[in-house]
Each structure stands twice: as C-alpha cells, then as structure tokens.
Design an enzyme around this catalytic site. Sequence first.
Site, PDB file in Angstrom:
ATOM      1  N   GLU A   1      33.072  41.227  32.290  1.00 39.98           N
ATOM      2  CA  GLU A   1      32.679  40.121  31.410  1.00 39.98           C
ATOM      3  C   GLU A   1      33.004  40.455  29.944  1.00 39.98           C
ATOM      4  O   GLU A   1      33.461  39.591  29.190  1.00 39.98           O
ATOM      5  CB  GLU A   1      31.184  39.815  31.610  1.00 39.98           C
ATOM      6  CG  GLU A   1      30.571  38.791  30.673  1.00 39.98           C
ATOM      7  CD  GLU A   1      31.204  37.402  30.730  1.00 39.98           C
ATOM      8  OE1 GLU A   1      32.040  37.136  31.611  1.00 39.98           O
ATOM      9  OE2 GLU A   1      30.887  36.596  29.838  1.00 39.98           O
TER      10      GLU A   1
ATOM     11  N   HIS B   1      42.856  55.739  38.818  1.00 43.53           N
ATOM     12  CA  HIS B   1      43.935  55.293  39.701  1.00 43.53           C
ATOM     13  C   HIS B   1      44.879  54.328  39.008  1.00 43.53           C
ATOM     14  O   HIS B   1      45.446  53.446  39.647  1.00 43.53           O
ATOM     15  CB  HIS B   1      43.333  54.663  40.960  1.00 43.53           C
ATOM     16  CG  HIS B   1      42.434  55.610  41.691  1.00 43.53           C
ATOM     17  ND1 HIS B   1      42.922  56.658  42.437  1.00 43.53           N
ATOM     18  CD2 HIS B   1      41.084  55.695  41.736  1.00 43.53           C
ATOM     19  CE1 HIS B   1      41.895  57.337  42.939  1.00 43.53           C
ATOM     20  NE2 HIS B   1      40.774  56.771  42.521  1.00 43.53           N
TER      21      HIS B   1
ATOM     22  N   LYS C   1      35.449  38.190  27.661  1.00 39.93           N
ATOM     23  CA  LYS C   1      35.024  37.631  26.359  1.00 39.93           C
ATOM     24  C   LYS C   1      36.023  37.991  25.281  1.00 39.93           C
ATOM     25  O   LYS C   1      36.385  37.176  24.443  1.00 39.93           O
ATOM     26  CB  LYS C   1      33.687  38.220  25.958  1.00 39.93           C
ATOM     27  CG  LYS C   1      32.360  37.640  26.071  1.00 39.93           C
ATOM     28  CD  LYS C   1      31.979  36.257  26.186  1.00 39.93           C
ATOM     29  CE  LYS C   1      32.749  35.393  27.094  1.00 39.93           C
ATOM     30  NZ  LYS C   1      32.109  34.820  28.206  1.00 39.93           N
TER      31      LYS C   1
ATOM     32  N   GLU D   1      39.276  36.007  25.697  1.00 38.19           N
ATOM     33  CA  GLU D   1      39.101  34.584  25.424  1.00 38.19           C
ATOM     34  C   GLU D   1      39.111  34.271  23.935  1.00 38.19           C
ATOM     35  O   GLU D   1      39.743  33.318  23.501  1.00 38.19           O
ATOM     36  CB  GLU D   1      37.758  34.094  25.995  1.00 38.19           C
ATOM     37  CG  GLU D   1      37.752  33.932  27.488  1.00 38.19           C
ATOM     38  CD  GLU D   1      36.383  33.508  28.013  1.00 38.19           C
ATOM     39  OE1 GLU D   1      36.335  32.614  28.849  1.00 38.19           O
ATOM     40  OE2 GLU D   1      35.349  34.094  27.605  1.00 38.19           O
TER      41      GLU D   1
ATOM     42  N   LYS E   1      36.361  24.264  28.151  1.00 39.05           N
ATOM     43  CA  LYS E   1      34.968  24.593  28.489  1.00 39.05           C
ATOM     44  C   LYS E   1      34.687  24.230  29.933  1.00 39.05           C
ATOM     45  O   LYS E   1      33.995  24.930  30.644  1.00 39.05           O
ATOM     46  CB  LYS E   1      34.050  23.800  27.558  1.00 39.05           C
ATOM     47  CG  LYS E   1      32.576  24.034  27.793  1.00 39.05           C
ATOM     48  CD  LYS E   1      32.203  25.415  27.348  1.00 39.05           C
ATOM     49  CE  LYS E   1      30.801  25.810  27.722  1.00 39.05           C
ATOM     50  NZ  LYS E   1      30.662  27.268  27.707  1.00 39.05           N
TER      51      LYS E   1
ATOM     52  N   CYS F   1      39.884  17.460  29.303  1.00 45.19           N
ATOM     53  CA  CYS F   1      39.889  16.137  28.694  1.00 45.19           C
ATOM     54  C   CYS F   1      38.474  15.618  28.465  1.00 45.19           C
ATOM     55  O   CYS F   1      37.585  15.825  29.290  1.00 45.19           O
ATOM     56  CB  CYS F   1      40.598  15.141  29.604  1.00 45.19           C
ATOM     57  SG  CYS F   1      42.261  15.642  30.000  1.00 45.19           S
TER      58      CYS F   1
ATOM     59  N   TRP G   1      43.706  17.572  27.407  1.00 48.87           N
ATOM     60  CA  TRP G   1      44.035  18.971  27.691  1.00 48.87           C
ATOM     61  C   TRP G   1      45.204  18.899  28.670  1.00 48.87           C
ATOM     62  O   TRP G   1      45.041  18.458  29.802  1.00 48.87           O
ATOM     63  CB  TRP G   1      42.822  19.660  28.306  1.00 48.87           C
ATOM     64  CG  TRP G   1      42.967  21.133  28.466  1.00 48.87           C
ATOM     65  CD1 TRP G   1      42.734  22.082  27.515  1.00 48.87           C
ATOM     66  CD2 TRP G   1      43.338  21.844  29.658  1.00 48.87           C
ATOM     67  NE1 TRP G   1      42.955  23.337  28.031  1.00 48.87           N
ATOM     68  CE2 TRP G   1      43.328  23.223  29.344  1.00 48.87           C
ATOM     69  CE3 TRP G   1      43.699  21.458  30.949  1.00 48.87           C
ATOM     70  CZ2 TRP G   1      43.654  24.210  30.270  1.00 48.87           C
ATOM     71  CZ3 TRP G   1      44.021  22.436  31.868  1.00 48.87           C
ATOM     72  CH2 TRP G   1      43.986  23.789  31.529  1.00 48.87           C
TER      73      TRP G   1
ATOM     74  N   ASN H   1      40.899  11.395  32.776  1.00 48.01           N
ATOM     75  CA  ASN H   1      40.605  12.825  32.907  1.00 48.01           C
ATOM     76  C   ASN H   1      40.783  13.155  34.380  1.00 48.01           C
ATOM     77  O   ASN H   1      40.235  12.475  35.231  1.00 48.01           O
ATOM     78  CB  ASN H   1      39.151  13.081  32.458  1.00 48.01           C
ATOM     79  CG  ASN H   1      38.661  14.471  32.812  1.00 48.01           C
ATOM     80  OD1 ASN H   1      39.439  15.342  33.170  1.00 48.01           O
ATOM     81  ND2 ASN H   1      37.355  14.673  32.700  1.00 48.01           N
ATOM     82  N   GLY H   2      41.576  14.175  34.691  1.00 42.81           N
ATOM     83  CA  GLY H   2      41.783  14.536  36.095  1.00 42.81           C
ATOM     84  C   GLY H   2      43.268  14.634  36.404  1.00 42.81           C
ATOM     85  O   GLY H   2      44.095  14.650  35.490  1.00 42.81           O
TER      86      GLY H   2
ATOM     87  N   ARG I   1      35.013  21.088  24.579  1.00 38.40           N
ATOM     88  CA  ARG I   1      35.563  21.204  25.931  1.00 38.40           C
ATOM     89  C   ARG I   1      36.970  21.783  25.930  1.00 38.40           C
ATOM     90  O   ARG I   1      37.463  22.219  26.964  1.00 38.40           O
ATOM     91  CB  ARG I   1      35.616  19.811  26.596  1.00 38.40           C
ATOM     92  CG  ARG I   1      34.244  19.213  26.786  1.00 38.40           C
ATOM     93  CD  ARG I   1      34.350  17.727  27.105  1.00 38.40           C
ATOM     94  NE  ARG I   1      34.867  17.479  28.435  1.00 38.40           N
ATOM     95  CZ  ARG I   1      34.116  17.357  29.517  1.00 38.40           C
ATOM     96  NH1 ARG I   1      32.821  17.492  29.428  1.00 38.40           N
ATOM     97  NH2 ARG I   1      34.664  17.114  30.681  1.00 38.40           N
TER      98      ARG I   1
HETATM   99  C1  G6P Z   1      35.993  27.887  32.000  1.00 41.19           C
HETATM  100  C2  G6P Z   1      35.108  28.307  30.845  1.00 41.19           C
HETATM  101  C3  G6P Z   1      34.377  29.593  31.208  1.00 41.19           C
HETATM  102  C4  G6P Z   1      33.596  29.404  32.489  1.00 41.19           C
HETATM  103  C5  G6P Z   1      34.490  28.896  33.626  1.00 41.19           C
HETATM  104  C6  G6P Z   1      33.666  28.462  34.819  1.00 41.19           C
HETATM  105  O1  G6P Z   1      37.007  28.812  32.165  1.00 41.19           O
HETATM  106  O2  G6P Z   1      35.883  28.501  29.676  1.00 41.19           O
HETATM  107  O3  G6P Z   1      33.481  29.944  30.164  1.00 41.19           O
HETATM  108  O4  G6P Z   1      33.011  30.611  32.860  1.00 41.19           O
HETATM  109  O5  G6P Z   1      35.236  27.759  33.197  1.00 41.19           O
HETATM  110  O6  G6P Z   1      32.927  27.330  34.444  1.00 41.19           O
HETATM  111  P1  G6P Z   1      31.547  26.871  35.046  1.00 41.19           P
HETATM  112  O7  G6P Z   1      31.166  25.675  34.214  1.00 41.19           O
HETATM  113  O8  G6P Z   1      31.795  26.506  36.480  1.00 41.19           O
HETATM  114  O9  G6P Z   1      30.595  27.990  34.918  1.00 41.19           O
END
Ligand code: G6P
Length: 592
Positions: A465, A488, A469, A472, A587, A2, A74, A100-101, A27
């Site tokens: 990673e 395995h 990516k 995502e 985000k 949010c 969100w 938000n929360g 976000r």
């Molecule tokens: C969300 C974002 C990721 C990020 C993760 C942790 O899932 O989409 O890109 O790695 O949060 O966020 P932070 O701000 O704590 O690194």
Amino acid sequence: MCGIVGYIGHREAYPIVLKGLKRLEYRGYDSTGVAIIQDGDLQVHKKKGKVVELEEAVVGKNMHSTICIGHTRWATHGEPSDRNAHPHLSNNGRLAMLHNGIIENYAQIKQELTNKGYTFKSDTDTEVLLNFIQDIQDNNKSTLEEALRIALKRIVGAYCILLIDQDDPETIIAARKGSPLVIGIGKGEHFLASDASPIIEYTKEVLGNEKQTPFIQKLDMELAAIEKGGYEHFMLKEIFEQPDTIFDCLRGRLLHEQQQIVMAGVDNHIEALTKASRILIVACGTSWHAGLVAEYMIEELCRIPVEVEYASEFRYRNPVIHAGDVIIAISQSGETADTLVALESAKEKGAFIFGVVNAVGSSIARLSHAGAYTHAGPEIGVASTKAFTGQLAVLTMMALKMAKAKGSISDERYSHLVNELASVPKKVKEILADTSKIESIAQQYKGASDFLYLGRGYNFPIALEGALKLKEITYIHAEGYPAAEMKHGPIALVDENLPVVFVATKDMYYDKVVSNIQEIKARKGQVIAVATLGDTVLPTMSDNIMFVPDIDEVIAPLLSVIPLQLLSYYVGTYKGIDVDKPRNLAKSVTVE
Ligand code: G6P
C-alpha cells in the site's frame, strides 16, 4: 472516471451544473463539456482540460437556460480532446447526449450506421449510440424515449446516459445500467449526478432507483464533508480525519466496556460466515490491500482459509464457486466495475456476498446479501486513505467477531485485541501530532527515481500500500515486496541511490526484518524505517525513522500505514503534483 451532472427546473441551470462538475472533479477526468437549450437552439460547449478551462472559454457567452447537462470525461475510446469530449451531437444536430461507461459492441453498430451514411466527429462509442438512437427515431417515427429503449436493447456494456432534444426543453432522459446515477428531487426541479456530492446543497431527497418502483430516500451527507475545511488538499484533510473516521467506524460496534462487538450484518449471518469452508475476498487497488490484511487476520484468528483475488482476474478466469461460498467484497466507492461484475457472476452461482463498502447505497452495497459500511464519509482525494483504515477497522471487527463465535480465539486474546482496537483513534492522533520528521524525509528523497517498500506478515500488505500511494501521487516508481523475498530479485536494484522503506514495527518477524535491513545496509541502500516508538535498535541502523505507537501486530497496519500516506503526500506536494487528482487516475473506476 466520467462524471455526470444534469439540472432541469426553474433556476439558471448552467451555474448549477458547472459547480456540480467541480464537485465531481475528484473522480479523475481529462475533458469537460455542457449542453443547454435556448429557445429551441441546442448549444454544446466542450473542452479538453479542467472544468475551469471550460468555464473560461464560455465567459461572455449567453448561457441562460433552465436545462443543462454536463460531463467530465475520462478517456476510454479516443484520446482526450475537444472533439472527443461529451456531450455529443447527433447527425441531425437535434439531440445531445453524454455517457459514463463503455458500449462494448459499438464497432459493429458504427459500421452499420456508416453504411447508411452517418458520419462521426469523434472516436467515441457515445456518438455511435447517439446516432443509433437518432436512426431508430427517424425510421420508426417513435418518441425519443421509445427510440432510446429500443437502442439500449442492442447495447452490450455498462452505461449511464443523459439525453436531451432541442425541441423539448422540459425533459432530460436518463438511463443507467451498471453505472451510477443519483436523482435529486427539489421543488419543481430535478438534479442528476454520478454521486450525491453535486446535489446535497440543493436537496436531500433522492430517488432510490434499484427497484422497479422508484421511491424517495433521504441523503445522509453534509456539505462540509465534501469541502476542504482549511486543508490545502482533500488528501491531507482525509489523512487527518482518520482518528475521527476510525472512531466513527468503531462507534456503536466495538463496545469496549462490555467487550462485545455488535455488527448486524455479521450477527445475522454468523452461521454462513463461520461455517464457510473458505472465504474469497474480491477487490481492486487499495481495497485489495485491505483484503490481504484481512486474509492474515481471518486465517490466524478464525482458522478459515482465505483467498484474496483481484476482481478483474477473478471474474474472467471462470473461478470455481460453490453455493454457500462466502465472498467478502471490499470497495470504497461501491461502484468499481470489475468488482461489481465479479460479484454479479459469483452471486448467480450461489455465493453469499458480504460487502465492506464506504459509499452508502452504492451498487456493490445493494448487490451484497449483507455487509458493513466503513463510515469514513465521502473520500474525495483520488488516492484512498481514510477509506482504507475504515476497511481495516471493519475487517478487524469482523474477524474478531467470527473468531469469538467459532471459538477459535481465547477469551484473553479476544479481549486484548478488542482493547488494542479501541486504542487506535488515539494512537493515530499521536502519529499525526507531529509530521515534521516525515516532511523532512520527503524533502530529502523527493528526487529519487525508485523506491522499494518491504514488510513481513501483517506489514507486508502495508508495504504494498505504501508503494502504491507513492506511485499514485508522486509518479515515482515504487515496488512493494515481502521483506525476505527481496533477496530473490529486488536486491539487485540496491545501491546508494535506492531508498528502501521498511515497515518494521515490533512483531513476531521483527528480528528477521532487522536482518533484512542489514542486508540492505551492507549494499549501501538508504533505509527509511517505520518503527515502534521506543525501539532503540532500528535508529542505529536506519538513515531515517518514522515512529508509531506500540500496538498488537494484528492491529499494527492501522498505524503503520499512516506515516506512509503522509510520506507520499509530502513528496507529491514538494514535486508540485496535484495530489488530489493525479494524472490518468480515477477515483471510481466504472469501466472494466
Ligand atoms: C481506483 C482508486 C483507488 C481504489 C481503487 C478501487 O483505482 O483510485 O484508490 O483503491 O479504484 O476502488 P474501490 O472504490 O472499489 O475501493
């Protein structure tokens, strides 16, 4: 997650709030809404979908007002829909609130209010809190602010709320606990937002609100840093910024000529860090992957045992923490709720918290005893790129510094690694100079339904990673695995349709990874390799290859991740996905 924007002052408020909501789009959200007050009349407009859909829906409506609050939602309680979008109205129609929360004990309060005859138009916890406030105000004949204070005493959970009353167009009441809020101070006007990006074009003076007595601080952020600067997407801009962001991160810290590393946060606490019997690293998502790389580095260079924990798991399994334990918290946003609560409880138990954070002044930065900022600048694309390499750069400097202080690294190796680290910005630039090969690989495999990413040693977290990516921003299922461990299980998936990305740069595992590649080829898998420039073996056994310059294996993740970021970016854009705002993702994950 949010996003919140509010304005009160002498200008037209709605356009300012609308622009701010657009700035917070990164976000991640699913619906939008605003509330204004016109001549004692409270108006709420809200809509499922993007901010521009709300903008279109109110075209032609009279939006004149000098007070406005707005929200990007969100979904947590209730599906994304017009009725669940914020702001919500109280039963008496006089109050509007956004939030938000998460209010964890909302169900019980909702039951009490329902028993008293209150009705609810939405499924949200927010509407429950708002009617709870109305109820207290009506029963106690208290001011709105008092009613809010009383209500919040009953609330379990995290929140940032903005509340307005149709009878008082001169006031926005804001409250926060565990969720971010920045208050910008202009001349006869105030700006409120979840982060500084909606505020910086109007004022650089913001209220620091971590202390009981508020104080004014200056924002260190430029508008250009949050705009696309000619790139099609923020994500591409952020990938291409990495030579500069890594350079900025090293600047003034990695003193190459003097072979010295200066980091005040580490220097001031070197005893606590080097004498630690173990180090715990706590993070989520991409930041957790940076933590895994750090585990390899700190164990190898400093000979201190390291455990890397998902913040969400760490917090709730009642971990054993002793006073003096060192926790390294890694977070781009500095607001991730799981990381934040994990740190709060560890801090209570006496742990020493070192924050590796990107967002200056964020909650995790403030909670940490010491830390080092990654200085990557605002990261807008939901999928983290430049913040990740910033984290790796900081963690490498930390490990080197600690190793040097502890005497667990030879002078020769230390100076070799300092030189290698200093060469990273230039080498990242070399990778970015020609992306045509990566684009053609993306074109070739954009129709795949699954990908496997494999790597060993320092490149294992990079395989994870790379897979993250891809998931995502392309919605293609991808798994990251230690290359040897694939025997395995994942090897059962291999056939001529499965692209397997090997992160196979020249390191101590290279020969073993070559054997793993042969195992995949023997089963007709499609091999895409990230290889060291000059490697003549891998081109003979891979279907496609992406080269990176030669570098020491400790530093290699900073280079090998770059082609993987680009691969995901191009696959995502070829598939027509909004890579900056992929579906369902946020985000900054500010709920647990
Ligand atoms: C969300 C974002 C990721 C990020 C993760 C942790 O899932 O989409 O890109 O790695 O949060 O966020 P932070 O701000 O704590 O690194």
